[in-house]
Design an enzyme around this catalytic site. Structure first.
Site, short mmCIF file in Angstrom:
data_model
loop_
_atom_site.label_atom_id
_atom_site.label_comp_id
_atom_site.label_asym_id
_atom_site.label_seq_id
_atom_site.Cartn_x
_atom_site.Cartn_y
_atom_site.Cartn_z
N ASP A 1 -2.92 -3.12 2.98
CA ASP A 1 -3.25 -3.04 4.39
C ASP A 1 -4.34 -4.06 4.71
O ASP A 1 -5.33 -4.17 3.98
CB ASP A 1 -3.75 -1.62 4.71
CG ASP A 1 -3.74 -1.32 6.18
OD1 ASP A 1 -3.02 -2.00 6.92
OD2 ASP A 1 -4.46 -0.39 6.61
N TYR B 1 -0.99 -4.68 14.19
CA TYR B 1 -1.85 -3.89 13.30
C TYR B 1 -2.78 -2.98 14.11
O TYR B 1 -3.47 -3.43 15.03
CB TYR B 1 -2.66 -4.84 12.42
CG TYR B 1 -3.53 -4.14 11.41
CD1 TYR B 1 -2.98 -3.53 10.29
CD2 TYR B 1 -4.91 -4.09 11.58
CE1 TYR B 1 -3.78 -2.89 9.35
CE2 TYR B 1 -5.72 -3.46 10.64
CZ TYR B 1 -5.14 -2.86 9.54
OH TYR B 1 -5.94 -2.22 8.63
N GLU C 1 0.81 -1.22 0.00
CA GLU C 1 0.00 0.00 0.00
C GLU C 1 0.84 1.27 0.00
O GLU C 1 0.34 2.34 -0.32
CB GLU C 1 -0.94 0.00 1.21
CG GLU C 1 -2.04 1.05 1.10
CD GLU C 1 -3.13 0.87 2.14
OE1 GLU C 1 -3.50 1.87 2.76
OE2 GLU C 1 -3.59 -0.26 2.33
#
Length: 604
Positions: free
Chosen positions: A103, A307, A7
């Protein structure tokens, strides 16, 4: 050749280093049978109204509602984006397989799928799913690539969200802007599916405060043996009644009628999800939700935390075996906190480990990697995450709660005190400043606030009458607004109930910070210290919008719930969009019929 698409460049470099793509090319890296390239976030976007028909270029009520027969996407109008897109497209033509390294969330899935669609990708697609950027996690993820189809519902949810926001945002913004003519003054009345209900929350709270009229009330307290006893009646709204009671009991003795001691336990606070972390950081350090997310993203890309864009406070069961290793690595940074857990079996609580509460990701925790250098904000947030993680594996805090009931000529009084018997997880936070409520109910080292009382003892006391006033609610801060968005505007303190309410909160954890930033940037809200205060423009906009559907936090929460159902394959994207189309049609008809006018002196 295997083509990996990340990304952003920084993530692409980390992935490339792990899989051996070490040769730098223009717009990508190559090596070991891989090419690793990247997007810059959103390369593609939904087409604008003018892209469907020239008639929709002009802002006019005649063409509303604008509902394309089929939504399309286009490349953003930027030279750098066009150049990078061409790199991706040419690499796709040579690829044997494309690995989506976007992502690992709804937005990341949407970004990558749109790029592949626009580039007419001919190769089969696999999905790399990362919850951590450590080298070990990247290698493990490459060993467990999933077919792209596994994440179709995630894409459908992201696509439906984007199309739904276009339908409501584009049509409602044009509708109100043209209807009330601010466009001729260079202003646009921006309206959004989440933005407008959020603004309504802020405006409603502000006006509740402005319209609040404090009411006096009185409380009777009395001092006996150095301890304050409070009347169980609570508030007296009539000062004459309160004074009469005061005079009646002044010279009578207080008698202890009941002593109740209960032992209890209090578990550690839940691990952080994104919203709870943003709330805690705003409360402790005053950082905005947006700044917290950016800092958290940096910590994630530096392999220090997992994350960040998550809405769960739980860990999966299979992570339990990895906890000791993470603890051992963290010892170098916080030895005093790790030492009490050394040589003990790691606690496994259902409030920490629960597979049924895990969707795509788990709670935010440290990876065990240690930083070489951190900025002030990075250090504060990183240590906050570490402390919360370590505390989760400490024993419960144990306490004894004492309640003493007393009687004075038939009038009941009560005093309470808490003694901490075992610190448990509180040890982790022993250096933190105590909350006011803690100072009132607890003391350090287990010393009681209450002296020993004997049942039926009695003696003189010193009563007093306290005059107080009812207080208005407080203005929203970013932290309290995030809480309100998470629970669809309902005041919820219970942690378990908050978990349930998340399903119908407004916005997603990853987007709430940007919603607040949008309100600030568009001049609908300003910050006064920590408080969020609506401007005259924001207040006028909410008053102008008569349609409650646009302002309803509860309705938006229901929509959010349906989007989550789409992600779980439990609801049809087509059904959701049909509902929105019908709503937009009704909205246009309703506003066009409305006789509402802007108030005189309005700022629009």
């Amino acid at each position: 050749m295997k083509l990996c698409i990340a990304e952003k460049p920084s993530v692409a470099r980390q992935i490339a280093a792990v899989i051996g793509a070490t040769h730098t090319r223009e717009g990508y890296m190559e090596g070991a049978g891989y090419c690793v390239t990247w997007t810059y976030g959103h390369l593609c976007e939904l087409k604008e109204p003018k892209d469907y028909t020239p008639a929709w270029r002009k802002w006019t009520l005649v063409h509303l509602p604008m509902i394309p027969p089929r939504f399309g996407i286009k490349l953003k109008d930027d030279d750098g984006i066009r150049a990078q897109f061409e790199v991706i497209r040419s690499l796709m033509q040579r690829a044997d397989v494309v690995i989506n390294c976007g992502d690992a969330g709804q937005e990341g899935e949407l970004i990558q799928r749109w790029v592949m669609q626009l580039a007419n990708n001919p190769a089969p697609v696999k999905r790399l799913w990362l919850s951590s950027m450590t080298n070990e996690a990247i290698k493990e993820a490459f060993n467990n690539l999933a077919p792209a189809e596994k994440y179709d519902s995630l894409y459908y949810a992201g696509m439906t969200r984007a199309v739904g926001d276009w339908l409501l945002g584009i049509n409602a913004t044009r509708l109100y802007t043209v209807k009330y003519h601010p466009g001729q003054y260079g202003k646009i009345l921006s309206i959004g599916r989440v933005q407008t209900p959020t603004l309504a929350l802020i405006v409603d709270r502000y006006e509740e405060i402005q319209n609040f009229h404090p009411q006096p009330y009185w409380e009777i307290k009395t001092l006996y043996r150095g301890v304050t006893f409070t009347s169980t009646k609570g508030r007296y709204n009539d000062v004459k009644e309160a004074n009469a009671v005061l005079e009646k009991i002044r010279d009578a003795e207080l008698k202890v009628t009941k002593i109740d001691k209960k032992k209890g336990k209090e578990g550690p606070p839940r691990l952080f999800d994104l919203t709870s972390l943003q709330v805690e950081v705003n409360k402790k350090f005053g950082y905005s939700a947006d700044d917290t997310l950016k800092t958290l993203q940096n910590l994630y890309e530096r392999k220090l935390v997992t994350y960040p864009r998550v809405d769960t406070t739980y860990l999966p069961d299979d992570l339990y075996s990895k906890i000791p290793d993470i603890m051992n690595k963290l010892y170098a940074r916080v030895p005093d906190l790790i030492t009490p857990l050394a040589h003990k079996k790691i606690r496994k609580s259902k409030k920490v480990f629960d597979n049924s509460k895990i969707t795509d990701h788990h709670a935010i925790i440290p990876t065990g990697e240690l930083p070489h250098s951190l900025s002030v904000s990075e250090g504060l947030i990183y240590d906050l995450i570490i402390s919360r993680f370590i505390a989760a594996f400490y024993p419960d805090m144990e306490y004894e709660q004492t309640t003493v009931m007393a009687d004075i000529l038939g009038h009941k009084f009560k005093a309470t005190g808490r003694v901490i018997l075992k610190d448990g997880w509180k040890f982790v936070y022993q250096n933190d400043a105590k909350d006011d409520k803690d100072e009132a109910s607890e003391t350090a080292n287990g010393k009681t606030l209450l002296p020993p009382f004997i049942l039926h003892e009695h003696g003189p006391h010193t009563p007093e009458l306290l005059e107080k006033q009812t207080q208005p609610p407080k203005l929203y801060t970013e932290g309290t607004l995030l809480n309100a968005m998470e629970t669809a505007g309902k005041l919820v303190d219970d942690e378990d109930l908050r978990e349930v309410m998340k399903q119908k909160g407004i916005g997603r954890p990853s987007t709430r910070a940007s919603i607040i930033q949008t309100l600030l940037q568009r001049g609908y809200v300003v910050k006064q210290r920590k408080n969020l205060v609506p401007t005259d423009l924001g207040i006028t906009l909410i008053h102008t919008i008569q349609n409650d559907l646009l302002k309803s936090v509860q309705l938006t929460g229901e929509w959010e719930y349906k989007l989550r159902q789409i992600e779980r394959n439990e609801y049809s994207p087509v059904a959701f969009l049909n509902e929105l189309k019908e709503m937009v049609q009704d909205l246009v008809e309703d506003v066009l019929r409305s006789k509402t006018t802007l108030p005189k002196g309005n700022p629009i």
